[in-house]
Design an enzyme around this catalytic site. Structure first.
Site, PDB file in Angstrom:
ATOM      1  N   GLN A  32       0.831  -1.211   0.000  1.00 51.58           N
ATOM      2  CA  GLN A  32       0.000   0.000   0.000  1.00 51.58           C
ATOM      3  C   GLN A  32       0.866   1.263   0.000  1.00 51.58           C
ATOM      4  O   GLN A  32       2.059   1.208   0.281  1.00 51.58           O
ATOM      5  CB  GLN A  32      -0.916  -0.012   1.231  1.00 51.58           C
ATOM      6  CG  GLN A  32      -0.182  -0.250   2.541  1.00 51.58           C
ATOM      7  CD  GLN A  32      -0.986  -1.032   3.580  1.00 51.58           C
ATOM      8  OE1 GLN A  32      -2.190  -1.111   3.490  1.00 51.58           O
ATOM      9  NE2 GLN A  32      -0.309  -1.591   4.575  1.00 51.58           N
ATOM     10  N   ASP A  87       0.452  -0.034  13.819  1.00 51.30           N
ATOM     11  CA  ASP A  87       0.890   1.118  14.606  1.00 51.30           C
ATOM     12  C   ASP A  87       1.171   0.763  16.054  1.00 51.30           C
ATOM     13  O   ASP A  87       1.822   1.514  16.775  1.00 51.30           O
ATOM     14  CB  ASP A  87      -0.182   2.210  14.549  1.00 51.30           C
ATOM     15  CG  ASP A  87      -1.498   1.676  15.097  1.00 51.30           C
ATOM     16  OD1 ASP A  87      -1.764   1.837  16.295  1.00 51.30           O
ATOM     17  OD2 ASP A  87      -2.266   1.033  14.336  1.00 51.30           O
ATOM     18  N   GLU A 107       0.599  -8.721  11.188  1.00 48.74           N
ATOM     19  CA  GLU A 107       0.471  -7.508  10.361  1.00 48.74           C
ATOM     20  C   GLU A 107       1.069  -7.818   8.989  1.00 48.74           C
ATOM     21  O   GLU A 107       2.203  -8.286   8.900  1.00 48.74           O
ATOM     22  CB  GLU A 107       1.200  -6.356  11.065  1.00 48.74           C
ATOM     23  CG  GLU A 107       1.557  -5.157  10.214  1.00 48.74           C
ATOM     24  CD  GLU A 107       0.358  -4.412   9.622  1.00 48.74           C
ATOM     25  OE1 GLU A 107      -0.503  -3.957  10.373  1.00 48.74           O
ATOM     26  OE2 GLU A 107       0.308  -4.298   8.369  1.00 48.74           O
ATOM     27  N   ASP A 157      -7.927  -5.426  13.836  1.00 47.78           N
ATOM     28  CA  ASP A 157      -7.603  -3.998  13.747  1.00 47.78           C
ATOM     29  C   ASP A 157      -7.139  -3.727  12.314  1.00 47.78           C
ATOM     30  O   ASP A 157      -5.954  -3.532  12.056  1.00 47.78           O
ATOM     31  CB  ASP A 157      -6.498  -3.691  14.769  1.00 47.78           C
ATOM     32  CG  ASP A 157      -6.169  -2.219  14.839  1.00 47.78           C
ATOM     33  OD1 ASP A 157      -6.759  -1.426  14.100  1.00 47.78           O
ATOM     34  OD2 ASP A 157      -5.279  -1.868  15.645  1.00 47.78           O
ATOM     35  N   SER A 158      -8.080  -3.748  11.396  1.00 49.81           N
ATOM     36  CA  SER A 158      -7.724  -3.770   9.970  1.00 49.81           C
ATOM     37  C   SER A 158      -8.109  -2.481   9.257  1.00 49.81           C
ATOM     38  O   SER A 158      -8.890  -1.683   9.758  1.00 49.81           O
ATOM     39  CB  SER A 158      -8.449  -4.920   9.284  1.00 49.81           C
ATOM     40  OG  SER A 158      -9.828  -4.637   9.215  1.00 49.81           O
ATOM     41  N   THR A 159      -7.575  -2.339   8.059  1.00 53.64           N
ATOM     42  CA  THR A 159      -8.000  -1.278   7.147  1.00 53.64           C
ATOM     43  C   THR A 159      -9.421  -1.592   6.655  1.00 53.64           C
ATOM     44  O   THR A 159      -9.969  -2.652   6.945  1.00 53.64           O
ATOM     45  CB  THR A 159      -7.034  -1.209   5.943  1.00 53.64           C
ATOM     46  OG1 THR A 159      -6.751  -2.536   5.508  1.00 53.64           O
ATOM     47  CG2 THR A 159      -5.730  -0.564   6.331  1.00 53.64           C
ATOM     48  N   ASP A 160      -9.973  -0.672   5.884  1.00 48.30           N
ATOM     49  CA  ASP A 160     -11.302  -0.879   5.306  1.00 48.30           C
ATOM     50  C   ASP A 160     -11.215  -1.990   4.244  1.00 48.30           C
ATOM     51  O   ASP A 160     -10.122  -2.348   3.819  1.00 48.30           O
ATOM     52  CB  ASP A 160     -11.791   0.444   4.685  1.00 48.30           C
ATOM     53  CG  ASP A 160     -11.812   1.568   5.718  1.00 48.30           C
ATOM     54  OD1 ASP A 160     -12.263   1.299   6.845  1.00 48.30           O
ATOM     55  OD2 ASP A 160     -11.360   2.681   5.417  1.00 48.30           O
TER      56      ASP A 160
END
Ligand code: AAT
Length: 284
Positions: A32, A87, A107, A157-160
């Site tokens: 990304q 993070d 991650e 705890d992820s991105t969209d």
């Protein structure tokens, strides 16, 4: 001096901008586009593929809410899996519980972790806790290969659901989460937002999949100023524990953890949803 503004499209017709002092870092990783900025209003923040992930000012809201609701519901949680969360903010909150024995964080993008360690010690500062193991791989593949009944808690705890995060909203993924959880297991997942239709669509899709798998499924809300509409949700899915009936809120208060957003009134209140959200979830 030139004004430098970070702008994010929250919908095709709505934009959100933050005045920045400096574009600290920019790179395309294997997964990304990663950008770090410095700003007066939100401190240091980073975006992935042009979407706000974490900033110093409101990260406490998200990381309190992803962690403490489940921990207050079952104080006997010992083994935790965090998926995403590069993070480190979610791990930071988990490390505050002496009762937790093992924290595995899976991650996909090691660069997010390394850059957060450099620029966001406020969230990444506890990744070296001896109970923490960092694994750099796809969370979808990780749960597929993991043995049955291993974790007491999974925090997604992820991105969209665009880019690398897409698989973490699939039926296959939720199904494997169910399988790798113990009989006491709880799954907290990224549940998007009910407000703008494109996000609400993902919220409904996620909910309908999880509803078909877990006996107890709830959704809870919190206020996240920098995410689209500011109205954001997590899903609470569990095999046994109900977050309202079974939580020992008194016991959680006795732990004496100091938090800035979560408290035991919020624990109960966060599950009270506006009518339009209830209706959408009932239809899902
Ligand atoms: N603590 C709040 C930060 C995030 S970032 C989400 C992380 O999920 C990113 O570091 C990303 O690299 C990671 N990720 C994405 N896909 C996968 C995957 N398949 N396996 C493992 N990790 C993954 C959450 C922000 C939420 C934003 C909501 N709008």
């Amino acid at each position: 001096m030139l004004d430098l503004w970070y702008t994010e499209n929250h919908t095709d017709n709505v934009r959100f901008s933050i005045k920045t002092n400096k574009h600290i870092h920019s790179e395309q990783s294997d997964f990304q586009q990663i950008d770090f900025f410095e700003s007066d209003e939100f401190g240091t923040f980073f975006t992935l593929d042009g979407l706000m992930m974490v900033n110093e000012k409101d990260e406490f809201v998200y990381h309190d809410m992803i962690t403490h609701v489940a921990m207050a519901t079952n104080p006997n949680i010992k083994k935790v899996l965090v998926i995403g969360g590069g993070d480190g903010g979610t791990v930071r909150e988990l490390t505050r519980y002496a009762s937790i024995e093992q924290i595995d964080m899976v991650e996909i993008d090691e660069r997010v972790v390394r850059l957060s360690q450099e620029y966001l010690p406020i969230t990444a500062g506890k990744l070296e806790d001896p109970r923490v193991t960092l694994l750099f791989e796809d969370g979808l593949a990780y749960v597929k290969n993991k043995e049955d009944g291993y974790y007491d808690l999974i925090l997604v705890d992820s991105t969209d659901p665009i880019g690398p995060g897409e698989g973490l909203f699939s039926h296959d993924f939720y199904n494997n989460c169910f399988r790798v959880l113990t009989d006491d297991g709880i799954l907290i997942n990224q549940h998007e937002s009910p407000y703008y239709p494109s996000y609400a669509h993902e919220m409904k899709r996620a909910h309908s999949k999880i509803k078909g798998l877990f006996p107890i499924t709830r959704v809870y809300q919190f206020h996240m100023p920098t995410y689209p509409s500011g109205h954001w949700l997590f899903g609470f899915a569990s095999k046994k524990f109900d977050p309202l009936k079974d939580a020992d809120l008194e016991a959680w208060n006795k732990l004496g953890l100091k938090t800035k957003y979560y408290n035991t009134d919020i624990h109960t209140g966060a599950f009270a949803l506006p009518t339009f959200v209830k209706e959408m979830l009932n239809d899902a």
